[in-house]
Design a protein around this motif. Structure first.
Motif, PDB file in Angstrom:
ATOM      1  N   LEU A 137       9.917 -32.152  -3.656  1.00 40.59           N
ATOM      2  CA  LEU A 137       9.613 -32.728  -4.065  1.00 40.59           C
ATOM      3  C   LEU A 137       9.578 -34.098  -3.038  1.00 40.59           C
ATOM      4  CD1 LEU A 137       9.823 -34.349  -7.817  1.00 40.59           C
ATOM      5  CD2 LEU A 137       9.610 -35.622  -6.037  1.00 40.59           C
ATOM      6  N   ILE A 138      10.844 -34.701  -2.181  1.00 38.59           N
ATOM      7  CA  ILE A 138      11.195 -35.096  -1.461  1.00 38.59           C
ATOM      8  C   ILE A 138       9.965 -35.004   0.397  1.00 38.59           C
ATOM      9  CG2 ILE A 138      11.944 -37.643  -0.407  1.00 38.59           C
ATOM     10  CD1 ILE A 138      10.980 -37.443  -3.515  1.00 38.59           C
ATOM     11  N   LEU A 139      11.075 -34.308   0.059  1.00 36.25           N
ATOM     12  CA  LEU A 139      11.208 -33.823   2.194  1.00 36.25           C
ATOM     13  C   LEU A 139       9.106 -33.050   2.707  1.00 36.25           C
ATOM     14  CD1 LEU A 139      14.420 -32.844   2.638  1.00 36.25           C
ATOM     15  CD2 LEU A 139      13.504 -34.836   3.104  1.00 36.25           C
ATOM     16  N   ILE A 140       8.994 -31.646   2.041  1.00 35.56           N
ATOM     17  CA  ILE A 140       8.133 -31.559   2.105  1.00 35.56           C
ATOM     18  C   ILE A 140       6.981 -32.068   1.962  1.00 35.56           C
ATOM     19  CG2 ILE A 140       6.351 -29.198   1.791  1.00 35.56           C
ATOM     20  CD1 ILE A 140       8.920 -28.010   1.383  1.00 35.56           C
ATOM     21  N   PRO A 141       6.666 -33.055   1.256  1.00 31.09           N
ATOM     22  CA  PRO A 141       5.640 -33.437   0.715  1.00 31.09           C
ATOM     23  C   PRO A 141       5.214 -35.024   1.975  1.00 31.09           C
ATOM     24  CG  PRO A 141       5.911 -33.589  -1.114  1.00 31.09           C
ATOM     25  CD  PRO A 141       7.364 -33.326  -0.368  1.00 31.09           C
ATOM     26  N   ILE A 142       6.212 -34.856   2.272  1.00 32.14           N
ATOM     27  CA  ILE A 142       6.155 -36.315   3.463  1.00 32.14           C
ATOM     28  C   ILE A 142       5.701 -35.733   4.405  1.00 32.14           C
ATOM     29  CG2 ILE A 142       8.010 -38.038   4.973  1.00 32.14           C
ATOM     30  CD1 ILE A 142       9.275 -38.418   2.423  1.00 32.14           C
ATOM     31  N   VAL A 143       6.489 -34.162   5.059  1.00 32.00           N
ATOM     32  CA  VAL A 143       5.615 -33.519   6.261  1.00 32.00           C
ATOM     33  C   VAL A 143       4.951 -33.416   6.582  1.00 32.00           C
ATOM     34  CG1 VAL A 143       5.801 -31.961   7.418  1.00 32.00           C
ATOM     35  CG2 VAL A 143       8.315 -32.921   6.699  1.00 32.00           C
ATOM     36  N   GLY A 144       3.952 -32.259   5.161  1.00 34.68           N
ATOM     37  CA  GLY A 144       2.754 -31.879   4.519  1.00 34.68           C
ATOM     38  C   GLY A 144       1.110 -33.507   4.722  1.00 34.68           C
ATOM     39  N   ASN A 145       2.028 -34.682   4.258  1.00 37.36           N
ATOM     40  CA  ASN A 145       1.078 -36.029   4.597  1.00 37.36           C
ATOM     41  C   ASN A 145       1.258 -37.284   5.546  1.00 37.36           C
ATOM     42  OD1 ASN A 145      -0.877 -34.917   2.556  1.00 37.36           O
ATOM     43  ND2 ASN A 145       1.505 -35.308   0.672  1.00 37.36           N
ATOM     44  N   ALA A 146       2.011 -36.867   6.293  1.00 34.23           N
ATOM     45  CA  ALA A 146       2.442 -38.093   7.632  1.00 34.23           C
ATOM     46  C   ALA A 146       1.465 -38.379   8.068  1.00 34.23           C
ATOM     47  CB  ALA A 146       3.587 -37.757   8.658  1.00 34.23           C
ATOM     48  N   ALA A 147       0.927 -37.519   8.864  1.00 31.08           N
ATOM     49  CA  ALA A 147      -0.977 -38.325   9.564  1.00 31.08           C
ATOM     50  C   ALA A 147      -1.635 -38.999   8.525  1.00 31.08           C
ATOM     51  CB  ALA A 147      -1.258 -36.824  10.329  1.00 31.08           C
ATOM     52  N   GLU A 148      -1.630 -38.603   7.444  1.00 28.99           N
ATOM     53  CA  GLU A 148      -2.960 -38.962   6.455  1.00 28.99           C
ATOM     54  C   GLU A 148      -2.426 -40.237   5.729  1.00 28.99           C
ATOM     55  OE1 GLU A 148      -3.623 -37.154   2.991  1.00 28.99           O
ATOM     56  OE2 GLU A 148      -5.190 -36.677   2.827  1.00 28.99           O
ATOM     57  N   GLY A 186      23.943 -29.055   0.181  1.00 29.09           N
ATOM     58  CA  GLY A 186      24.650 -29.097  -1.780  1.00 29.09           C
ATOM     59  C   GLY A 186      23.522 -30.023  -2.005  1.00 29.09           C
ATOM     60  N   ILE A 187      22.093 -30.037  -1.592  1.00 27.17           N
ATOM     61  CA  ILE A 187      20.852 -30.772  -1.668  1.00 27.17           C
ATOM     62  C   ILE A 187      19.881 -29.537  -2.536  1.00 27.17           C
ATOM     63  CG2 ILE A 187      18.674 -31.979  -0.351  1.00 27.17           C
ATOM     64  CD1 ILE A 187      20.365 -32.548   2.496  1.00 27.17           C
ATOM     65  N   SER A 188      19.867 -29.981  -3.911  1.00 22.95           N
ATOM     66  CA  SER A 188      18.990 -29.462  -4.387  1.00 22.95           C
ATOM     67  C   SER A 188      17.348 -28.746  -4.015  1.00 22.95           C
ATOM     68  CB  SER A 188      18.370 -29.913  -5.848  1.00 22.95           C
ATOM     69  OG  SER A 188      17.698 -30.624  -5.560  1.00 22.95           O
ATOM     70  N   LYS A 189      17.188 -27.865  -3.995  1.00 28.07           N
ATOM     71  CA  LYS A 189      16.104 -27.219  -4.165  1.00 28.07           C
ATOM     72  C   LYS A 189      14.962 -28.367  -4.822  1.00 28.07           C
ATOM     73  CE  LYS A 189      16.783 -22.429  -4.021  1.00 28.07           C
ATOM     74  NZ  LYS A 189      16.255 -21.240  -4.131  1.00 28.07           N
ATOM     75  N   PHE A 194      17.351 -36.440  -5.868  1.00 31.92           N
ATOM     76  CA  PHE A 194      19.026 -36.273  -4.708  1.00 31.92           C
ATOM     77  C   PHE A 194      19.967 -36.163  -5.968  1.00 31.92           C
ATOM     78  CE2 PHE A 194      22.656 -37.231  -2.091  1.00 31.92           C
ATOM     79  CZ  PHE A 194      21.966 -36.657  -1.519  1.00 31.92           C
ATOM     80  N   VAL A 195      19.985 -36.344  -7.046  1.00 28.42           N
ATOM     81  CA  VAL A 195      21.589 -36.191  -7.672  1.00 28.42           C
ATOM     82  C   VAL A 195      20.462 -34.698  -8.972  1.00 28.42           C
ATOM     83  CG1 VAL A 195      21.836 -38.724  -7.227  1.00 28.42           C
ATOM     84  CG2 VAL A 195      20.975 -38.235  -9.578  1.00 28.42           C
ATOM     85  N   TYR A 196      19.665 -34.657  -9.112  1.00 34.40           N
ATOM     86  CA  TYR A 196      19.320 -33.832  -9.895  1.00 34.40           C
ATOM     87  C   TYR A 196      19.577 -31.910  -9.674  1.00 34.40           C
ATOM     88  CZ  TYR A 196      15.750 -31.300 -13.082  1.00 34.40           C
ATOM     89  OH  TYR A 196      15.186 -30.975 -14.022  1.00 34.40           O
ATOM     90  N   PRO A 197      20.856 -31.792 -11.032  1.00 34.66           N
ATOM     91  CA  PRO A 197      20.688 -30.313 -10.405  1.00 34.66           C
ATOM     92  C   PRO A 197      19.459 -29.479 -10.610  1.00 34.66           C
ATOM     93  CG  PRO A 197      21.319 -31.239 -12.421  1.00 34.66           C
ATOM     94  CD  PRO A 197      20.365 -32.001 -11.876  1.00 34.66           C
ATOM     95  N   ASP A 198      20.118 -28.631 -10.075  1.00 35.69           N
ATOM     96  CA  ASP A 198      19.295 -27.299  -9.726  1.00 35.69           C
ATOM     97  C   ASP A 198      19.784 -26.174 -10.825  1.00 35.69           C
ATOM     98  OD1 ASP A 198      17.256 -27.737  -7.993  1.00 35.69           O
ATOM     99  OD2 ASP A 198      17.937 -27.065  -6.348  1.00 35.69           O
TER     100      ASP A 198
END
Length: 456
Positions: A339-350, A331-334, A444-448
């Motif tokens: 917007l939240i998960l992928i940027p945290i992964v890509g910039n973690a070391a930075e 039920g998590i939106s794209k 998180f509550v924003y619908p797709d």
């Protein structure tokens, strides 16, 4: 004379030639210059030769020419050790083969997403490490271009994979999320943790204001398409065609502005940024020579970049491929994922690097990482993806939902207010972290269901 007698005696016994006479002879003993050539321990001695493969007459064999190629093996092992110990997050490299296996064998989509999510974190750190090493070899100008190219490589690779799959929503959310995470989350953590250790911190207002002004221009490039779309009459499909034309033209302008900024930073006004780096180096306790020592050669850095980029592309392929199933099952939106998960992964070391230097009171460097990375996303990566979508036939545009555009505008506005005085403290950092948390909850509550026109 005693050394000469020993040499003649050894030849007579057939043992073999003694080392040739080198240096001065003082009191019948080799000079200090020769004695310093003898290694104390086995290993590389820094002059292109490997130590420990003596042939009995005082000579050492070059690297890679020792018995059974042990010199080459030692060299490779030492470089691998330097790479693996470059960042503590490299302990997560165990997830790279697991992620590839999980995707290839069709494991549960949730498991595929989580494992590849964790695998990309150390790969991003290795990309950053290899880029910095390569920048030592190519000089300041080309080094700046390399940092601009590979600084956001993970987001770029994930976005390209998503774009080829037609996941425009993921691409746009990832770009917007990278900008927000840098100017709110990273900058907020720098201000907060730096402010806890130092009552008040100062930074170069000229450099910071230049970057923030360019961010304001990037904000306008998103507001104008959204405003135009809301005022155009007729069908949404016809209106979106006009928005695509506007987005592609705007992307060309933004790319030109970024090239001009590189010329400003590395050429005409380099003294502003040189003064910034000089102040950073003068505050550092370690010797400057240690900071400028490259652990990898240019070829070795290039090999690491190629290998890691391929691994990121493979993990990103499986990560993006599992998103639809994750959305359906959890039920998590794209939008939240991008917007939240992928940027945290890509910039973690930075992110970690920026916080560490902020706690050392190097705020110019911390702001350069946070705002500079956001500017690269806004002026380089996003326009590039629009042009790439144009080439491959994907309707990637600069039109974002009204809510997303407003969030972007407010974030840049708040950031500009906080950096305009050239000072920071922990309260300002808490403000930025607070607004980022609010934005994360809202998405998180924003619908797709309110999908962008032109997207499938």
């Amino acid at each position: 004379m005693s050394l000469l007698k020993r040499r003649l005696s050894s030849i007579a016994r057939g043992i073999g030639p003694m080392p040739p006479l080198r240096g001065d002879i003082e009191g019948g003993l080799p000079s200090r210059q020769d004695s310093e050539r003898d290694p104390l321990v086995d290993g590389a001695n820094g002059n292109g030769y490997a130590v420990g493969y003596g042939n009995g007459n005082g000579y050492t064999a070059p690297q890679g020419r020792g018995p059974e190629g042990d010199g080459f093996v030692r060299h490779v092992c030492s470089k691998m050790k330097a790479i693996l110990l470059s960042n503590y997050v490299n302990i997560l490299l165990v997830f790279v083969p697991l992620g590839i296996i999980a995707g290839a064998m069709g494991w549960n989509p949730t498991a595929v997403f989580i494992v590849n999510f964790l695998a990309i974190i150390p790969l991003a750190a290795l990309l950053s490490f290899a880029t910095e090493e390569l920048a030592f070899m190519v000089g300041e100008t080309l080094g700046g271009l390399l940092n601009a190219t590979f600084g956001n490589a993970v987001e770029l690779i994930v976005s390209i994979v998503a774009l080829t799959r037609g996941e425009i929503r993921i691409v746009q959310a990832s770009m917007l999320g990278s900008i927000l995470s840098n100017i709110l989350l990273v900058l907020g953590m720098c201000f907060f943790f730096g402010g806890l250790k130092h009552k008040e911190q100062n930074f170069n207002t000229t450099v910071a204001s230049t970057m923030s002004s360019l961010m304001a221009v990037a904000t306008s490039s998103l507001i104008i398409p959204a405003a135009l779309y809301s005022t155009l009459p007729g069908s949404k499909e016809a209106s979106f065609g006009l928005i695509l034309d506007l987005s592609r033209g705007t992307s060309v302008v933004l790319l030109i502005l970024y090239v001009l900024y590189l010329g400003f930073q590395l050429g005409t006004h380099a003294y502003l940024f040189d003064a910034q780096h000089e102040s950073v180096e003068s505050d550092d306790e370690s010797p400057p020579t240690e900071q400028q020592t490259a652990l990898l050669s240019g070829v070795e850095s290039g090999i690491v970049l190629v290998v890691v980029t391929v691994l990121v592309a493979i993990c990103a392929e499986y990560l993006v491929g599992s998103i639809d199933d994750i959305v359906a099952s959890s039920g998590i939106s794209k939008t939240f994922i991008g917007l939240i998960l992928i940027p945290i992964v890509g910039n973690a070391a930075e992110h970690v690097t920026a916080v560490v230097v902020a706690m050392k009171n190097k705020m110019d460097l911390a702001i350069g990482v946070a705002i500079g990375s956001s500017m690269q996303i806004a002026l380089l990566v996003t326009p590039f993806l629009v042009i790439l979508g144009w080439i491959i036939g994907q309707p990637m545009s600069l039109y974002f939902e009204t809510f997303e555009t407003v969030v972007f505008f407010v974030s840049v506005l708040i950031t500009n207010y906080l950096i305009q005085d050239g000072k920071s403290n922990y309260l300002e950092g808490a403000m930025l972290l607070g607004i980022y948390t609010i934005i994360a909850i809202s998405f998180f509550v924003y619908p797709d269901s309110t999908g962008t026109p032109g997207q499938s």
